[in-house]
Design an enzyme around this catalytic site. Structure first.
Site, PDB file in Angstrom:
ATOM      1  N   LEU A  85      39.704  48.728  23.834  1.00 27.00           N
ATOM      2  CA  LEU A  85      41.229  49.065  24.731  1.00 27.00           C
ATOM      3  C   LEU A  85      41.811  48.198  25.190  1.00 27.00           C
ATOM      4  O   LEU A  85      41.379  46.979  25.377  1.00 27.00           O
ATOM      5  CB  LEU A  85      40.218  50.023  25.605  1.00 27.00           C
ATOM      6  CG  LEU A  85      39.636  51.300  25.470  1.00 27.00           C
ATOM      7  CD1 LEU A  85      39.135  51.952  26.734  1.00 27.00           C
ATOM      8  CD2 LEU A  85      40.512  52.247  24.892  1.00 27.00           C
ATOM      9  N   LYS A 116      34.086  53.346  33.576  1.00 24.02           N
ATOM     10  CA  LYS A 116      34.125  52.493  32.368  1.00 24.02           C
ATOM     11  C   LYS A 116      32.828  51.523  32.520  1.00 24.02           C
ATOM     12  O   LYS A 116      32.582  50.932  33.390  1.00 24.02           O
ATOM     13  CB  LYS A 116      35.066  51.272  32.252  1.00 24.02           C
ATOM     14  CG  LYS A 116      35.147  50.493  31.215  1.00 24.02           C
ATOM     15  CD  LYS A 116      36.250  49.880  30.820  1.00 24.02           C
ATOM     16  CE  LYS A 116      36.268  48.443  30.063  1.00 24.02           C
ATOM     17  NZ  LYS A 116      35.344  48.284  29.151  1.00 24.02           N
ATOM     18  N   LYS A 287      42.252  58.240  29.801  1.00 25.35           N
ATOM     19  CA  LYS A 287      42.864  58.825  28.354  1.00 25.35           C
ATOM     20  C   LYS A 287      43.491  60.038  28.475  1.00 25.35           C
ATOM     21  O   LYS A 287      43.588  60.906  29.172  1.00 25.35           O
ATOM     22  CB  LYS A 287      41.386  59.278  27.632  1.00 25.35           C
ATOM     23  CG  LYS A 287      40.084  58.277  28.141  1.00 25.35           C
ATOM     24  CD  LYS A 287      39.165  58.989  27.554  1.00 25.35           C
ATOM     25  CE  LYS A 287      37.691  57.821  27.525  1.00 25.35           C
ATOM     26  NZ  LYS A 287      36.371  58.503  27.183  1.00 25.35           N
ATOM     27  N   LYS A 311      40.734  47.728  34.458  1.00 23.56           N
ATOM     28  CA  LYS A 311      39.868  46.957  34.838  1.00 23.56           C
ATOM     29  C   LYS A 311      39.685  46.555  36.547  1.00 23.56           C
ATOM     30  O   LYS A 311      40.816  46.110  37.146  1.00 23.56           O
ATOM     31  CB  LYS A 311      39.819  45.475  34.210  1.00 23.56           C
ATOM     32  CG  LYS A 311      39.628  45.639  32.731  1.00 23.56           C
ATOM     33  CD  LYS A 311      38.361  45.891  32.356  1.00 23.56           C
ATOM     34  CE  LYS A 311      37.421  44.592  32.187  1.00 23.56           C
ATOM     35  NZ  LYS A 311      37.778  43.912  30.578  1.00 23.56           N
ATOM     36  N   CYS A 405      27.061  14.557  64.441  1.00 28.13           N
ATOM     37  CA  CYS A 405      27.660  15.833  64.437  1.00 28.13           C
ATOM     38  C   CYS A 405      29.316  15.768  64.629  1.00 28.13           C
ATOM     39  O   CYS A 405      29.763  15.152  65.353  1.00 28.13           O
ATOM     40  CB  CYS A 405      27.338  16.722  65.637  1.00 28.13           C
ATOM     41  SG  CYS A 405      28.268  18.278  65.596  1.00 28.13           S
ATOM     42  N   CYS A 423      22.406  19.771  64.512  1.00 27.74           N
ATOM     43  CA  CYS A 423      22.773  18.787  65.635  1.00 27.74           C
ATOM     44  C   CYS A 423      21.898  19.072  66.720  1.00 27.74           C
ATOM     45  O   CYS A 423      21.528  19.959  67.125  1.00 27.74           O
ATOM     46  CB  CYS A 423      24.269  19.491  65.978  1.00 27.74           C
ATOM     47  SG  CYS A 423      24.979  18.798  67.499  1.00 27.74           S
ATOM     48  N   CYS A 428      26.508  22.635  71.373  1.00 29.96           N
ATOM     49  CA  CYS A 428      27.605  22.465  70.483  1.00 29.96           C
ATOM     50  C   CYS A 428      28.314  23.551  69.895  1.00 29.96           C
ATOM     51  O   CYS A 428      29.633  23.753  69.799  1.00 29.96           O
ATOM     52  CB  CYS A 428      26.976  21.683  69.305  1.00 29.96           C
ATOM     53  SG  CYS A 428      28.325  21.100  67.819  1.00 29.96           S
TER      54      CYS A 428
END
Ligand code: IVH
Length: 661
Positions: A85, A116, A287, A311, A405, A423, A428
């Site tokens: 196809l 499909k 189709k 697709k 860090c 760290c 932090c």
């Protein structure tokens, strides 16, 4: 090397890599990378060859088609060729297809659509109702006799359920359930055997085993999609119903559509649903329902004009790692994140992918500059699956975890026996989150739709490390986040992208300079006018500004001397953020205000901001240069001094009237 020289090298490397995978696949029956990843490499090659046609060679993998039946099996010529196809990747492609067909037969088409199934096509020949021969597609004209293996598949009837005289040929797809595939691979792993790449691959390998006992052990299934000959039929829908009556399983969710327009919303639904199916679905087959018309439309190349494969976007693609950056997680863990050359995966553009941890980087041997396969499925952040070492440039750089860090400068430790770097500063992560929230707040970039939950997720997933990273985000980065629909993601990205120009004072707020709020930021902007001048201001110059004391001056200076601040500024520049120099406009240009006492429902800081926003200046002690003194309740010595100097005095109400005029 010249840019063209670079391209030539890349083209050659791509060819070598693609050929390597073709050899594995066709000769050794092995697959190291997914079809989607291989397609992605082929696409890149095709694009480069289109741009530079003089690099095309006759032996380029872009210049050939098809495969041949292997000699080990008896060859079976197909009575009618097994066609393939044409692929469509968008609604536009479908519309083009319909337009072309309408030129041949100018009528309104109705369409029958089926999932499909991502498997392997086979042809089954029944004689007087009994299965006689089963063959692979081969090159489309001649296939391989795999009857012995196909007879082991339970879903294939050995005898048709309705009486059928003569030869009937049914075609369909052999496939495997995802769960069966996982189970099989888990067992193979335990047994120390090599693993299969995907269900389709196992199906293909299994039906081409010479010993049917091996095929029988594999949990193969079958969906029929066509009666190629032997029964007179008028529509695809009728064919679908008859297949079931004859005893064949057929792909679920088949549907008839009166027009292409009706089909569109179905695509969107299926695109979402497709990962939920227990088997692999790679698109929809559309189709023309009327078989007479379909036949009259004829064949183009090796594909019928009457059917097309829509697709779905692939979940894997190849791209290049431009950088590897660490990002700090909630518990202080450092997660390496690959910054990618943007690539479309599963329908969205992806520019980041997680590398998980140090062990993963070592195991996969990922380096900056590498071409890699990235994978994105459902609701997870893309990940780097694999490096393609053949495509590694000499300049590729291994990644090293930082010793300190990159966010707060604290020491980084590698956990004992662990893959995890951490760290040592417990605060932090929250500090970083606050900095980002601060940068997007009303007083700074004023970006709506970026609350603390999303910010936290973005940080945790490694999509951003600091506010400047926000401008690198794509909708594709955001949609996988919890509760983030496509529309919302697109809107947020648009909102961020609309903020590329920012007044100096607001930018200074966004930087989160310790001890600098909106008022000080405005003072700095008014005094220095440009960002460069603020960055280079000495402590003395800073101290000369009304309202800036030693502590604030030192902290501004220290901030701009900090390497991380310099990096952040560079990132903002790279992101295309333009910091507008201070321009004096507004009704208070050149005017100096002094506020004293309580102003009622307005704080003195708010009053100052209003004056500054209108180009004026606010000071905190009385002097001859002051134009207006706003005297509130309980004003003290300042009011007296102002009076002594003969300055113009306003009540808070008069000031409010002035600003509202
Ligand atoms: S109809 C001319 N229907 O997809 C071939 N094919 O990419 C007519 N496939 O070769 C095919 N599910 O192997 C049709 N519901 C379905 C299908 C299907 C999977 C496969 C088939 C075909 C390939 C084309």
């Amino acid at each position: 090397m010249t840019a063209k020289g670079e391209v030539k090298k890349r083209v050659e490397a791509l060819r070598k890599e693609i050929n390597h995978h073709r050899y594995l696949y066709h000769v050794l029956d092995k697959q190291e990378i997914s079809d989607a990843a291989l397609d992605s490499l082929k696409n890149e090659l095709m694009e480069l060859e289109t741009q530079f046609p003089d690099f095309i060679t006759a032996d380029s993998p872009t210049q050939r088609v098809g495969g041949q039946a292997l000699a080990a099996f008896r060859q079976v010529p197909h009575a009618a060729p097994m066609l393939s196809l044409v692929d469509a990747f968008s609604v536009d492609d479908l519309q083009e297809w319909e337009k072309r067909n309408k030129k041949i037969i100018p009528i309104d088409f109705s369409y029958f659509t089926e999932l499909k199934i991502d498997g392997v096509a086979v042809s089954l020949i029944y004689r007087d109702g009994a299965l006689k021969v089963a063959a692979t597609r081969g090159d489309g004209r001649v296939g391989e006799d795999v009857t012995h293996n196909m007879r082991t598949i339970d879903a294939i009837p050995l005898q048709l359920r309705e009486e059928m005289k003569g030869e009937v040929e049914v075609r369909g797809e052999v496939y495997m359930l995802k769960a069966d595939f996982e189970k099989m691979n888990a067992r193979r792993k335990k047994e120390g055997k090599s693993l299969f790449a995907n269900p389709r691959n196992v199906s293909a390998g299994s039906i081409r085993q010479l010993d049917p006992k091996l095929a029988a052990k594999r949990p193969l299934r079958f969906y029929a999609w066509e009666i190629a000959r032997g029964v007179p039929l008028t529509t695809r829908q009728e064919e679908y119903t008859l297949l079931q009556k004859l005893g064949f399983p057929v792909p679920p969710h088949a549907q008839l559509f009166e027009s292409l327009a009706d089909f569109k919303s179905f695509i969107a639904k299926e695109e979402k649903r497709r990962l939920k199916y227990p088997f692999q679905v790679d698109g929809l087959v559309l189709k023309v329902n009327n078989l007479g018309i379909s036949r009259r439309l004829g064949i183009i190349g090796k594909a019928p004009r009457g059917s097309i494969a829509y697709k779905f976007a692939a979940e894997e693609a190849t791209t290049v790692i431009e950088d590897i950056v660490v990002q700090i997680g909630r518990t202080g863990t450092l997660t390496p994140v690959a910054h990618l050359k943007p690539v479309s995966v599963a329908g969205t553009t992806v520019s980041r992918a997680t590398l998980h941890n140090a062990d993963e980087i070592e195991r996969k041997d990922v380096r900056i500059g590498d071409t890699v396969i990235v994978h994105k499925a459902g609701d997870i952040i893309p990940e780097v699956v694999k490096v393609l070492p053949t495509l590694r440039p000499k300049s590729a750089k291994p990644f090293q975890f930082p010793k300190v860090c990159p966010v707060c400068g604290s020491k980084v430790i590698r956990e004992e026996n662990g893959a995890v770097y951490r760290c040592t500063n417990k605060k932090c992560f929250p500090v970083q989150r606050e900095k980002i929230l601060h940068a997007v707040s009303r007083a700074a970039f004023d970006i709506e739709g970026l609350g603390d939950k999303i910010t936290e997720q973005l940080l945790q997933e490694g999509l951003i490390k600091d506010p400047a990273d926000l401008w690198e985000l794509t909708a594709g980065d955001l949609t996988p986040l919890e509760k983030f629909a496509d529309k919302k993601a697109g809107k947020l990205v648009q909102e961020i992208q609309s903020r590329t120009s920012i007044p100096l004072a607001r930018f200074l707020v966004a930087l989160s300079i310790p001890n600098v709020g909106a008022v000080t930021a405005q003072d700095l902007a008014q005094e220095f006018k440009t960002l460069d001048k603020v960055i280079n201001a000495s402590v003395e110059k800073l101290l000369a500004i009304e309202g800036i004391g030693e502590k604030v001056a030192e902290s501004i200076k220290a901030f701009f001397d900090f390497k991380e601040a310099k990096n952040l500024l560079k990132k903002y520049e790279k992101a295309g953020i333009r910091v507008e120099s201070y321009r004096s406009t507004g009704k208070f240009v050149g005017k100096i205000f002094l506020f004293t006492g309580s102003l009622g429902d307005m704080t003195r800081d708010e009053a100052k901001q209003i004056v500054q926003a209108q180009g004026g200046k606010a000071v905190s002690s009385a002097g001859k240069e002051v134009d207006y003194v706003v005297v509130g309740e309980d004003a003290g010595s300042k009011a007296k001094k102002a009076e002594a100097l003969g300055l113009t005095q306003l009540t808070p109400a008069e000031f409010k009237k002035m600003i509202s005029q």
